[in-house]
Design a protein around this motif. Structure first.
Motif, mmCIF file in Angstrom:
data_model
loop_
_atom_site.group_PDB
_atom_site.id
_atom_site.type_symbol
_atom_site.label_atom_id
_atom_site.label_comp_id
_atom_site.label_asym_id
_atom_site.label_seq_id
_atom_site.Cartn_x
_atom_site.Cartn_y
_atom_site.Cartn_z
ATOM 1 N N GLU A 119 1.104 -1.459 0.212
ATOM 2 C CA GLU A 119 -0.105 -0.336 -0.314
ATOM 3 C C GLU A 119 0.814 0.957 0.217
ATOM 4 O O GLU A 119 0.290 1.859 -0.299
ATOM 5 N N GLN A 123 -0.598 4.406 -2.634
ATOM 6 C CA GLN A 123 -0.594 5.601 -1.677
ATOM 7 C C GLN A 123 0.518 6.458 -2.399
ATOM 8 O O GLN A 123 0.494 7.816 -2.852
ATOM 9 N N ALA A 127 -0.801 9.714 -4.928
ATOM 10 C CA ALA A 127 -0.262 11.044 -4.884
ATOM 11 C C ALA A 127 0.386 12.217 -5.696
ATOM 12 O O ALA A 127 0.600 12.941 -6.790
ATOM 13 N N ALA A 178 -5.892 -1.422 -0.692
ATOM 14 C CA ALA A 178 -5.788 -0.040 -1.336
ATOM 15 C C ALA A 178 -5.040 -0.523 -2.968
ATOM 16 O O ALA A 178 -4.405 -1.622 -3.186
ATOM 17 N N LEU A 183 -8.806 3.609 -5.540
ATOM 18 C CA LEU A 183 -8.061 4.859 -4.533
ATOM 19 C C LEU A 183 -8.189 6.288 -5.810
ATOM 20 O O LEU A 183 -8.297 7.274 -4.889
ATOM 21 N N ARG A 187 -10.273 10.011 -4.796
ATOM 22 C CA ARG A 187 -9.392 10.822 -4.574
ATOM 23 C C ARG A 187 -9.738 12.535 -5.161
ATOM 24 O O ARG A 187 -9.545 13.549 -4.761
ATOM 25 N N PHE A 461 -13.084 3.828 0.063
ATOM 26 C CA PHE A 461 -11.555 5.122 -0.674
ATOM 27 C C PHE A 461 -11.745 6.165 0.210
ATOM 28 O O PHE A 461 -10.699 7.106 0.269
#
Length: 476
Positions: A119, A123, A127, A178, A183, A187, A461
């Motif tokens: 994960e 992540q 980002a 995830a 995800l 986001r 998420f």
């Protein structure tokens, strides 16, 4: 017991013309909204990826402006050519990708992600991509954004051995794993722009397909991508056929999910669609796991709340309530759920309310002489409250069975029904063709349930106080 073969439902295309197959209807007549003032005649794309991915995707989009023939001549209806994408062919639009809307990811940043595990890699990748997505969304000059899949990571990034999956401390239930697709879309919801995550196998002829997926010919890949792009730019590729003497119906699929941030809570989500305009996602309401069947169910108040939210969104877009609403879910309707949905329908003056449990793992099966699977459209009544429909199977128009495994029917268990069982079967066949992310006649689930499930995967998420969009295009 009674068995009947239902005719393949027709869909509506440009000029009100009809055809049973989306690709042939678009090729012959154009999209359903052809000539409408809001139809997208130029789709402005953004693109995020590595330099090599950007170059390859741009070349393939240029190639798709022209006819893409097929090599398999044995099944011309199953594998039709892609007519090209120009103002006068196919979807009658142009995919426009300006160099200034291509955001190149630094090679060093991608290498760092490749060195991470599980994960942490997800992540970091999300980002990195989000920074570029925000930059593209700020100027408001793109309709949708292509996201090249980050090849430094795998599609599922949980590297723990079996038996060591992370679980909730309070409930013991496994927490969501995830993954980059879900995800990132979660986001990116506040940006208000649909994303299309594109695998290398879509634009690179020599790349293998993702794990557990069959390879597709280039024309099929072009069809699927361009139809999705058209819809995400607020176009309507095709519509459900509407009979003038039949009440105006809309349909809502229900699904449930456990948020990663609140692992002791189960939330409900609904996808409401009338088959002629863009679908809408409704959020709200909680659920519990019933001991009797181990399935999520809603208290009456929460069922009413979710349906009121869905109808509010629907009436805001359509300016009038439907004459009939059909609710689909993959577990039985409890008395509490029936009470809540009925209360909402009465408050909104909807005269006809149907509630249908769709059994995905129907045990009853039908066999034909020989080796050919049952025909798509095979409808069977077992008793007044139990029916089944083959939405996948041998297809007359294709002269073939397009699947890889033995098809299984969809079980229909009406809890409340205002139409005939036969009409219900026809609706399921039609709604299985309303997935604008897919262009063939082999979708098993109606789009109501399929898209509600898809939205639930993304909503897992989302942060509790996050702005959630109502356009289904952002979840597709």
């Amino acid at each position: 017991m009674r068995i009947e073969i239902l005719d393949e439902p027709e869909l509506e295309f440009g000029g009100g013309q009809r055809h049973v197959d989306p690709r042939f209807g678009i090729s012959a007549y154009g999209p359903a909204d052809l000539g409408d003032k809001d139809a997208p005649t130029k789709i402005r794309l953004g693109l995020v990826g590595s330099r090599e991915q950007i170059d390859g995707i741009r070349r393939w989009i240029e190639r798709c402006r022209r006819l893409i023939a097929v090599e398999d001549k044995r099944h011309p209806h199953l594998f039709p050519a892609f007519p090209g994408c120009t103002p006068s062919t196919g979807l009658c639009t142009t995919l426009y990708l300006a160099a200034s809307k291509c955001r190149q990811l630094p090679d060093e940043a991608l290498r760092r992600i490749g060195n991470l595990r599980g994960e942490l890699a997800v992540q970091a990748a999300v980002a990195l991509y989000l920074d570029e997505l925000r930059a593209l969304a700020e100027d408001g000059q793109v309709n949708t954004i292509l996201v090249a899949w980050p090849e430094a990571i795998h599609s599922v990034l949980d590297t723990r051995p079996a038996g060591r999956q992370r679980s909730s401390r309070r409930t013991g239930h496994p927490l969501p794993k995830a993954n980059f697709h879900d995800l990132l879309k979660a986001r990116a919801l506040p940006l208000g722009i649909p994303l299309q995550i594109i695998q290398r196998s879509t634009w690179d002829e020599y790349a293998p397909p993702p794990l557990k997926r069959s390879p597709q010919d280039e024309a099929c890949r072009a069809w699927n991508l361009h139809i999705a792009m058209y819809y995400k730019a607020s176009g309507i590729p095709w519509r459900m056929r509407r009979e003038t003497r039949v009440p105006h119906s809309c349909y809502m699929g229900l699904s449930f999910y456990r948020p990663a941030a609140s692992d002791d809570l189960i939330k409900a989500v609904g996808h409401i669609i009338d088959g002629r305009r863009e679908g809408l996602i409704a959020h709200g309401g909680t659920a519990y796991i019933r001991d009797k069947d181990g399935q999520p169910h809603m208290p009456a108040a929460d069922a009413r709340e979710l349906m009121m939210t869905a109808l509010t969104e629907y009436q805001r877009e359509q300016h009038s309530p439907p004459a009939r609403l059909a609710i689909h879910k993959s577990s039985c309707f409890t008395d509490e759920e029936t009470e809540g949905f009925t209360a909402a329908a009465n408050e909104r003056d909807i005269p006809a309310l149907d509630m249908v449990w769709l059994e995905r793992s129907e045990n009853t099966m039908i066999f034909r002489p020989g080796t050919a699977p049952p025909l798509r459209g095979t409808f069977m009544t077992l008793c007044p409250s139990e029916h089944l429909i083959y939405t996948t199977g041998s297809t007359d128009f294709y002269s073939a069975y397009p699947g890889s495994y033995t098809p299984r029917p969809l079980g229909l268990r009406p809890a409340q029904m205002t139409v005939s069982p036969r009409a219900l079967g026809i609706e399921m066949l039609t709604l299985s063709k309303m997935n604008w992310n897919h262009s063939r006649l082999d979708g098993k689930l109606p789009v109501t349930l399929q898209s509600a499930d898809q939205a639930a995967q993304i909503l897992r998420f989302c942060d509790p106080d996050q702005d959630l969009g109502s356009r289904y295009a952002q979840y597709m």
